[in-house]
Enzyme design. Structure first.
Site, PDB file in Angstrom:
ATOM      1  N   ASN A   1       0.850  -1.176   0.136  1.00 46.81           N
ATOM      2  CA  ASN A   1       0.156  -0.053  -0.002  1.00 46.81           C
ATOM      3  C   ASN A   1       1.076   1.337  -0.123  1.00 46.81           C
ATOM      4  OD1 ASN A   1      -1.881   2.159   0.588  1.00 46.81           O
ATOM      5  ND2 ASN A   1      -2.456   1.519   2.598  1.00 46.81           N
ATOM      6  N   TRP A   2       0.952   1.961  -1.213  1.00 47.89           N
ATOM      7  CA  TRP A   2       1.926   3.028  -1.309  1.00 47.89           C
ATOM      8  C   TRP A   2       1.358   4.147  -0.623  1.00 47.89           C
ATOM      9  CZ3 TRP A   2       3.507   2.824  -7.245  1.00 47.89           C
ATOM     10  CH2 TRP A   2       4.332   1.801  -7.479  1.00 47.89           C
ATOM     11  N   LYS A   3       0.100   4.259  -0.215  1.00 43.98           N
ATOM     12  CA  LYS A   3      -0.667   5.338   0.504  1.00 43.98           C
ATOM     13  C   LYS A   3      -0.394   6.577  -0.477  1.00 43.98           C
ATOM     14  CE  LYS A   3      -0.246   3.139   4.798  1.00 43.98           C
ATOM     15  NZ  LYS A   3       0.111   3.274   6.337  1.00 43.98           N
TER      16      LYS A   3
ATOM     17  N   HIS B   1      -9.236   0.692   5.428  1.00 39.89           N
ATOM     18  CA  HIS B   1      -8.127   1.042   5.935  1.00 39.89           C
ATOM     19  C   HIS B   1      -8.215   2.022   7.252  1.00 39.89           C
ATOM     20  CE1 HIS B   1      -3.984   2.203   6.767  1.00 39.89           C
ATOM     21  NE2 HIS B   1      -3.564   1.190   6.160  1.00 39.89           N
TER      22      HIS B   1
ATOM     23  N   GLU C   1      -6.762   4.506   8.412  1.00 42.49           N
ATOM     24  CA  GLU C   1      -6.522   5.842   8.079  1.00 42.49           C
ATOM     25  C   GLU C   1      -7.741   6.326   7.381  1.00 42.49           C
ATOM     26  OE1 GLU C   1      -2.904   5.454   5.698  1.00 42.49           O
ATOM     27  OE2 GLU C   1      -1.946   4.983   7.578  1.00 42.49           O
TER      28      GLU C   1
ATOM     29  N   GLU D   1      -5.110  -5.180  10.994  1.00 41.73           N
ATOM     30  CA  GLU D   1      -3.809  -4.108  11.165  1.00 41.73           C
ATOM     31  C   GLU D   1      -4.282  -3.345  12.533  1.00 41.73           C
ATOM     32  OE1 GLU D   1      -2.160  -3.024   7.125  1.00 41.73           O
ATOM     33  OE2 GLU D   1      -3.795  -1.597   7.415  1.00 41.73           O
TER      34      GLU D   1
ATOM     35  N   GLY E   1       2.815   2.389  10.814  1.00 40.32           N
ATOM     36  CA  GLY E   1       3.801   3.428  10.638  1.00 40.32           C
ATOM     37  C   GLY E   1       4.400   3.850  11.707  1.00 40.32           C
TER      38      GLY E   1
ATOM     39  N   SER F   1       3.863  -2.234  10.079  1.00 39.97           N
ATOM     40  CA  SER F   1       5.449  -2.200  10.083  1.00 39.97           C
ATOM     41  C   SER F   1       5.801  -3.572   9.882  1.00 39.97           C
ATOM     42  CB  SER F   1       5.744  -1.808  11.813  1.00 39.97           C
ATOM     43  OG  SER F   1       5.292  -0.570  12.140  1.00 39.97           O
TER      44      SER F   1
ATOM     45  N   GLY G   1       3.077  -1.262   4.128  1.00 38.07           N
ATOM     46  CA  GLY G   1       2.924   0.085   3.845  1.00 38.07           C
ATOM     47  C   GLY G   1       4.177   0.748   3.445  1.00 38.07           C
ATOM     48  N   GLY G   2       4.872   1.261   4.521  1.00 37.68           N
ATOM     49  CA  GLY G   2       6.334   1.878   4.463  1.00 37.68           C
ATOM     50  C   GLY G   2       7.318   1.067   3.841  1.00 37.68           C
TER      51      GLY G   2
END
Ligand code: PGA
Length: 252
Positions: free
Chosen positions: A10-12, A97, A99, A169, A175, A215, A236-237
């Protein structure tokens, strides 16, 4: 039953279109694997170009969106319809998600409508669930996640549920660099599978893929993937760099 592993990136809200295509060209050789499923979820603006690139490269990597609207079409400024995503080759879509739940008023009800709409367009929903730190500390994790699943999957047939993906998640691990331990992640993923069994049946629970996210790194992926109820990761990251290749390798 052996479930194929799935690693989704997920590049967000990261990478301009050219950065996304350059990145995929760089990592293409390393992640074109048949033994596990790999899904990349770039920002909406990059989907068309990345879809064309993956086709040119004859890549096995699948394309995911990060969000979708639950209506078929209409006056919803700024939104993207599931039919539009399917039309350009999107096969997966992240739904609910944390977020989006936190910043964009996503609720279990909108999650439910979005799951139904993606299924209608043969897009696999990657449905995110997970508790906050205070919910974990107050022992509310299981009740909270059960409600997210019961309400999120309300009215969805078992044949469709089998094709869905659920991503556990924990919000406190997203993150933050704080990964749930593999035992903590397994405990909740197992609970999610049991919840699906109670709502549907054993066969459905055995088929649905359950991912862990929060993470995930090259250093912890292998251990997480070795757990009985963890069928892969939502990353993610670490999906923004070549570390993603090592995470995919850990799933092989
Ligand atoms: P992270 O994000 O890997 O950067 O923690 C995971 C996610 O939000 O899906």
């Amino acid at each position: 039953m052996a479930r194929t592993k799935l690693v989704a990136g997920n590049w967000k809200m990261n990478k301009k279109v050219f950065e996304g295509t350059e990145f995929i060209e760089d990592i293409h050789q390393h992640i074109n694997v048949k033994e596990c499923e790999v899904v990349l979820c770039p920002p909406t603006i990059a989907l068309t170009e990345i879809s064309a690139l993956l086709e040119d490269l004859e890549s096995d990597v699948m394309l995911g969106a990060q969000n979708v609207h639950f209506e078929e079409s209409g006056a919803y400024t700024g939104e993207t319809a599931a039919g539009m995503l399917a039309d350009i080759g999107v096969t997966h879509c992240i739904i609910g998600h944390s977020e989006r739940r936190e910043y964009f008023a996503e609720t279990n009800e909108t999650v439910n409508k979005k799951i139904k709409k993606t299924i209608e367009h043969s897009i696999v929903p990657i449905v995110c669930v997970g508790e906050s730190l205070s919910q974990r500390e107050n022992n509310e994790t299981f009740d909270f996640i059960k409600t997210q699943i019961v309400e999120g999957f309300n009215g969805i047939d078992k044949e469709d549920v089998k094709l869905c993906v659920i991503a556990y998640e924990p919000i406190w691990a997203i993150g933050t660099g704080k990964t749930a331990t593999s035992d903590q992640a397994e405990e909740v993923c197992k609970f999610i599978r049991e919840t699906i069994k109670d709502l549907y049946d054993e066969e459905t629970a055995e088929e649905i893929k359950i991912l862990y996210g929060g993470s995930v790194k090259a250093a912890n992926a292998k251990e997480l993937f070795s757990m009985e109820n963890i069928d892969g990761a939502l990353v993610g990251g670490a999906s923004l760099t070549s570390e993603f290749i090592d995470i995919v390798k850990a799933a092989l």
